[in-house]
Design an enzyme around this catalytic site. Structure first.
Site, PDB file in Angstrom:
ATOM      1  NE  ARG A  60      13.387  17.679 -13.530  1.00 20.17           N
ATOM      2  CZ  ARG A  60      12.425  17.830 -14.632  1.00 20.17           C
ATOM      3  NH1 ARG A  60      12.169  18.796 -15.116  1.00 20.17           N
ATOM      4  NH2 ARG A  60      12.186  16.614 -15.054  1.00 20.17           N
TER       5      ARG A  60
ATOM      6  CD  GLU B  85       8.122  17.788 -10.277  1.00 19.31           C
ATOM      7  OE1 GLU B  85       7.975  17.374 -11.407  1.00 19.31           O
ATOM      8  OE2 GLU B  85       9.095  17.997  -9.637  1.00 19.31           O
TER       9      GLU B  85
HETATM   10  N1  MTE Z   1      -0.214  17.127  -4.970  1.00 23.29           N
HETATM   11  C1  MTE Z   1      -0.585  16.729  -3.718  1.00 23.29           C
HETATM   12  N2  MTE Z   1      -1.914  17.043  -3.319  1.00 23.29           N
HETATM   13  N3  MTE Z   1       0.330  15.886  -2.992  1.00 23.29           N
HETATM   14  C2  MTE Z   1       1.715  15.539  -3.377  1.00 23.29           C
HETATM   15  O1  MTE Z   1       2.289  14.991  -2.717  1.00 23.29           O
HETATM   16  N4  MTE Z   1       3.260  15.853  -5.288  1.00 23.29           N
HETATM   17  C3  MTE Z   1       3.765  16.762  -6.271  1.00 23.29           C
HETATM   18  C4  MTE Z   1       2.606  17.035  -7.283  1.00 23.29           C
HETATM   19  N5  MTE Z   1       1.526  17.446  -6.697  1.00 23.29           N
HETATM   20  C5  MTE Z   1       2.030  16.052  -4.644  1.00 23.29           C
HETATM   21  C6  MTE Z   1       1.249  17.158  -5.423  1.00 23.29           C
HETATM   22  C7  MTE Z   1       4.938  16.334  -6.856  1.00 23.29           C
HETATM   23  S1  MTE Z   1       6.635  16.550  -6.138  1.00 23.29           S
HETATM   24  C8  MTE Z   1       4.863  15.600  -8.052  1.00 23.29           C
HETATM   25  S2  MTE Z   1       6.344  15.130  -8.749  1.00 23.29           S
HETATM   26  C9  MTE Z   1       3.651  15.179  -8.510  1.00 23.29           C
HETATM   27  O2  MTE Z   1       2.550  15.739  -7.937  1.00 23.29           O
HETATM   28  C10 MTE Z   1       3.551  13.751  -8.795  1.00 23.29           C
HETATM   29  O3  MTE Z   1       2.523  13.435  -9.506  1.00 23.29           O
HETATM   30  P1  MTE Z   1       1.982  13.234 -10.879  1.00 23.29           P
HETATM   31  O4  MTE Z   1       3.247  12.792 -11.523  1.00 23.29           O
HETATM   32  O5  MTE Z   1       0.973  12.215 -10.931  1.00 23.29           O
HETATM   33  O6  MTE Z   1       1.745  14.854 -11.193  1.00 23.29           O
HETATM   34  N1  LUZ Z   2      12.809  12.705 -10.152  1.00 28.34           N
HETATM   35  C1  LUZ Z   2      13.834  11.958 -10.892  1.00 28.34           C
HETATM   36  C2  LUZ Z   2      12.247  13.716 -10.500  1.00 28.34           C
HETATM   37  O1  LUZ Z   2      14.393  10.963 -10.335  1.00 28.34           O
HETATM   38  N2  LUZ Z   2      14.056  12.389 -12.149  1.00 28.34           N
HETATM   39  C3  LUZ Z   2      13.600  13.755 -12.448  1.00 28.34           C
HETATM   40  O2  LUZ Z   2      14.013  14.136 -13.374  1.00 28.34           O
HETATM   41  C4  LUZ Z   2      12.691  14.352 -11.799  1.00 28.34           C
HETATM   42  N3  LUZ Z   2      12.162  15.232 -12.143  1.00 28.34           N
HETATM   43  C5  LUZ Z   2      11.235  16.064 -11.268  1.00 28.34           C
HETATM   44  C6  LUZ Z   2      10.722  15.547 -10.098  1.00 28.34           C
HETATM   45  N4  LUZ Z   2      11.430  14.185  -9.735  1.00 28.34           N
HETATM   46 MO1  MOS Z   3       8.148  15.324  -7.611  1.00 32.13          MO
HETATM   47  S1  MOS Z   3       9.762  16.241  -6.483  1.00 32.13           S
HETATM   48  O1  MOS Z   3       8.884  14.440  -8.656  1.00 32.13           O
HETATM   49  O2  MOS Z   3       8.438  13.862  -6.218  1.00 32.13           O
END
Ligand code: MTE
Ligand code: LUZ
Ligand code: MOS
Length: 743
Positions: free
Chosen positions: A304, A704
């Protein structure tokens, strides 16, 4: 509209992994961690520890009934150290006590001796010594060497970003219960129930079907529980498997900070070439990823990094190489952005050097080179409906940025200097490991009209349950009070991907919508016969049945009961797999992302040029979240991501000694953003008329991308402090800023 989880949080009713009353015979697991970063174990004598009253069992590597292996992408990580240790905090033995206290007392009595060896902490040094996980990967487009020769300006430099602790409020936790027939029921604080199931099955020597993993919610994951919840679930499971008791493994904050991986530190070199008008023609970069002592998700994260190497910009000639360097630090892992933020920081740094060299104002340089529809990313994907410029231009118009920028430029800095930065974001949505882009949902309509929804998504505060509830409510045409989201459980939804890559609601939400369609289809068919009309004329809205748009006076609950009595199938399962994704790893070209999320943030800061202290005064954002499923939830994600990204860039500093000891592994020595450091003001508008046909209900993933707005803080501070550099080092703590100013 409101996130229903918020209400139970505020009332203190939300239950986390360790919040349940445990059976009396529960054992408590604590770990013996390696105190040194690298060495050979010469002695591990537990005889004194075993005599401590209340100690039930001590587990060493050789006692593991299955495989001593918890690696997921690469099988290179043992659960318990065998002959060697590779990082401070590596588990060496597991102690099971009738109380946690007994186990901790015994911990002190273990005689562990390690012949310490020289540790590696620097990724460049690791690379020089050939300590790499996999061969370096290179993304190429055009001909960078040729292009650089023709450039009017060329700048070079280096950028470094540090480790970041996830600081989830709920630490790593798991509880395991033995159940009849050599089975285990595990409650785990994991983003990836199926991964826990798979790894527990492997170390326990059981088929996956004997391991049930259940997750109600997490008190934050942020990537830190995508792969790193596995070990603690294994320890709990092994306790149950070997003793027949329920078993709890919950880390203390300082153990968690020492033993678990963080965001990968990166050290990178860049070269950027431009023509006389400031068009970027060429970009070259080399990324040294500090991977830590085992692979974990490092190779995926590295990938990534390459995907986001050119950030939000168009560049015709690119050559970027990245490599995973093995060091003696706790294996680094997923963290919001997954290697993307590290790459974007390098590119934005290069842009600042280019602005200084060409004299072209940074915002002109950025705007001129933003990616547009039809441009090609270095990995071969064409940007479709690129909205980088839409967000940028809307931010300028909405917030009157031209004027604000002008007024800052006209200010004369005295002791206090002000600065601004624009930070555009373009983030690819989909797991780059294509097979992970799938999800399932299982929906039951009960006889009383209430609805239970199971998916593979894990609620971790990001509001995925509320969004899925919104989707189901809209799809079935019933009020959300009738719907409840069940826990994520491997026996109801199998083979789920981690809730990660921001795609939780995209994938699981789409599966839920498809399951709803099946159910409404069956109800329409049943009702059309009963009412002697066309199926298409029937729909539910607000919990009432409409025929040709007119209220029939029939309620959802009545219809469901009748349907049940008529033996209509009231449960549906659906599977969604993101279409049209492919990637050729030989050529490093393909279409890895379903689409991209875009946005622009404007960041303003004030620096005390004597002391190096500072404030982020203002952040104004225009963010493209497609058609928001739930604008309040999305706003929370934008604000939270921004705060977390700003923390990474400015104040969160994870330090290690030369011998690999973490020096800031405690809440007292590691500074996370709080209300006092939050920007004085945050405005966010979601880009209007921005439907996204590539995701559920025209939405876009939002988890993210906003994290990367925080990168703007570094550069706003740079301008406010008034220094130039070719070495960009994050975090820009007041101490570091002080040295930049007074150099
Ligand atoms: N928001 C909160 N409140 N807590 C979390 O742990 N994780 C983040 C983001 N927002 C997180 C968060 C991360 S790293 C990701 S990948 C996404 O939420 C995952 O959830 P989604 O795929 O449902 O957006
Ligand atoms: N996790 C993963 C991730 O396994 N593959 C991905 O491409 C990715 N991208 C963002 C966050 N977590
Ligand atoms: Mo988020 S780093 O994809 O859990």
């Amino acid at each position: 509209m409101k996130n229903s989880d918020t209400c139970s949080h505020v009332r203190g009713e939300s239950r986390y992994t360790d919040d349940y009353t445990l059976p009396q015979d529960t054992l408590h697991c604590v770990l013996l961690y390696s105190p040194v970063a690298r060495g050979k174990i010469t002695r591990l004598d537990c005889s004194e520890a075993e005599k401590v009253p209340g100690v039930f069992r001590i587990l060493k590597a050789e006692d593991i009934p299955g495989e001593n292996q918890i690696g997921t992408i690469i099988l290179d990580e043992v659960l318990l150290a065998e002959k060697e240790v590779h990082y401070v905090g590596q588990p060496v033995a597991a102690l099971y006590g009738e109380t946690e206290e007994a186990a901790r007392t015994a911990l002190q009595k273990i005689d562990l001796q390690i012949e310490e060896e020289e540790a590696l902490v620097d990724p460049r040094e690791a690379f020089r010594r050939g300590e790499i996980l996999t061969p370096p990967r290179t993304f190429c487009i055009g001909n960078v060497e040729e292009a650089l020769k023709s450039c009017a300006y060329v700048v070079e430099g280096r950028a470094e970003s540090g480790a970041q602790e996830h600081f989830y409020l709920e630490g790593q936790a798991a509880v395991s219960y033995p159940i009849e027939g050599e089975r285990l029921y595990i409650r785990s604080s994991t983003q990836a129930p199926t991964t826990v199931q798979k790894v527990v099955a492997r170390v326990c020597g059981l088929p996956m079907q004997r391991v049930e993993v259940d997750v109600r919610r997490l008190g934050g994951g942020f990537g830190g529980k995508e792969d790193q919840a596995n070990a603690w679930a294994c320890f709990a499971a092994l306790g149950s498997r070997l003793t027949g008791h329920p078993c709890r493994c919950v880390l203390r904050r300082n153990e968690d900070m020492k033993a678990t991986g963080k965001r990968h530190p990166y050290s990178s070199d860049f070269t950027m070439g431009l023509d006389t008008e400031g068009r970027i023609l060429a970009y070259k970069a080399f990324f040294y990823q500090n991977s830590g002592a085992a692979a974990d998700l490092s190779t995926a994260i590295l990938e990534r990094t390459l995907f986001h190497g050119t950030a939000s910009y168009r560049v015709p000639h690119v050559e970027m190489t990245a490599v995973c360097c093995r060091t003696n630090l706790a294996p680094f892992t997923a963290f919001r952005g997954f290697g993307g933020p590290q790459a974007m920081f390098v590119y934005e740094s290069a842009l600042r050097s280019a602005s200084a060299k060409t004299g072209i104002p940074i915002e002109e340089l950025q705007r001129k080179n933003l990616i547009g529809t039809g441009d090609i990313f270095p990995y071969g994907q064409k940007a479709e409906s690129a909205r980088a410029k839409d967000c940028w231009d809307r931010a300028f118009e909405l917030y009157g940025l031209q004027k604000r920028i002008q007024s800052i430029k006209e200010e004369k800095a005295g002791r206090y200097g002000r600065g601004y930065a624009l930070m555009p974001v373009c983030f690819g949505i989909s797991f780059t490991n294509i097979s992970l882009n799938q999800a399932r949902a299982l929906i039951h309509l009960y006889q009383d009209g209430s609805v239970g929804v199971s998916t593979g998504a894990v609620e971790m505060g990001q509001g995925v349950n509320q969004k899925i509830k919104d989707i189901v409510s809209l799809s079935l045409g019933i009020p959300e009070e009738k719907i409840s989201l069940e826990s994520s459980n491997t026996t109801r939804v199998a083979n789920s991907s981690a809730t990660a890559a921001s795609s939780g609601s995209d994938l699981n939400g789409m599966a839920a919508r498809m399951a709803c369609r099946k159910l409404t289809g069956r109800l329409q068919k049943f009702l059309a016969i009963a009412r002697n009309c066309d199926e298409e004329d029937l729909e539910f809205s607000g919990g009432r049945l409409l025929q040709s748009g007119k209220d029939t006076g029939l309620y959802w609950d009545q219809v469901i009961l009748q349907a049940y009595q008529a033996r209509v199938h009231l449960s549906a399962e659906a599977h969604y797999a993101t279409p049209d994704l492919y990637f050729d790893k030989e050529k490093e070209k393909g279409r890895p992302f379903a689409y991209h999320s875009y946005g622009t943030a404007y960041v303003e800061a004030t620096v005390d040029r004597l002391l190096g202290t500072y404030r982020i005064d203002l952040v104004q954002i225009v963010h493209d979240s497609g058609r928001n499923i739930n604008p309040l939830v999305d706003l929370g994600q934008v604000e939270g991501g921004l705060a977390q990204g700003t923390g990474w860039m400015t104040m969160e500093e994870m330090r290690y000694s030369q011998s690999g000891k973490p020096l800031t592994a405690s809440a007292g020595s590691y500074k996370v953003p709080d209300m006092f450091s939050a920007p004085g003001r945050i405005d966010c508008e979601f880009l209007q008329d921005a439907d996204n046909p590539k995701a559920v209900l025209n939405s876009k993933a939002v988890g993210e991308p906003p994290f990367m707005y925080g990168i703007g803080a570094w550069f706003a501070l740079q301008m406010a402090a008034g220094f130039e550099t070719s070495e960009y080092i994050a975090p820009l703590t007041p101490e570091r800023l002080f040295t930049y100013i007074h150099k």
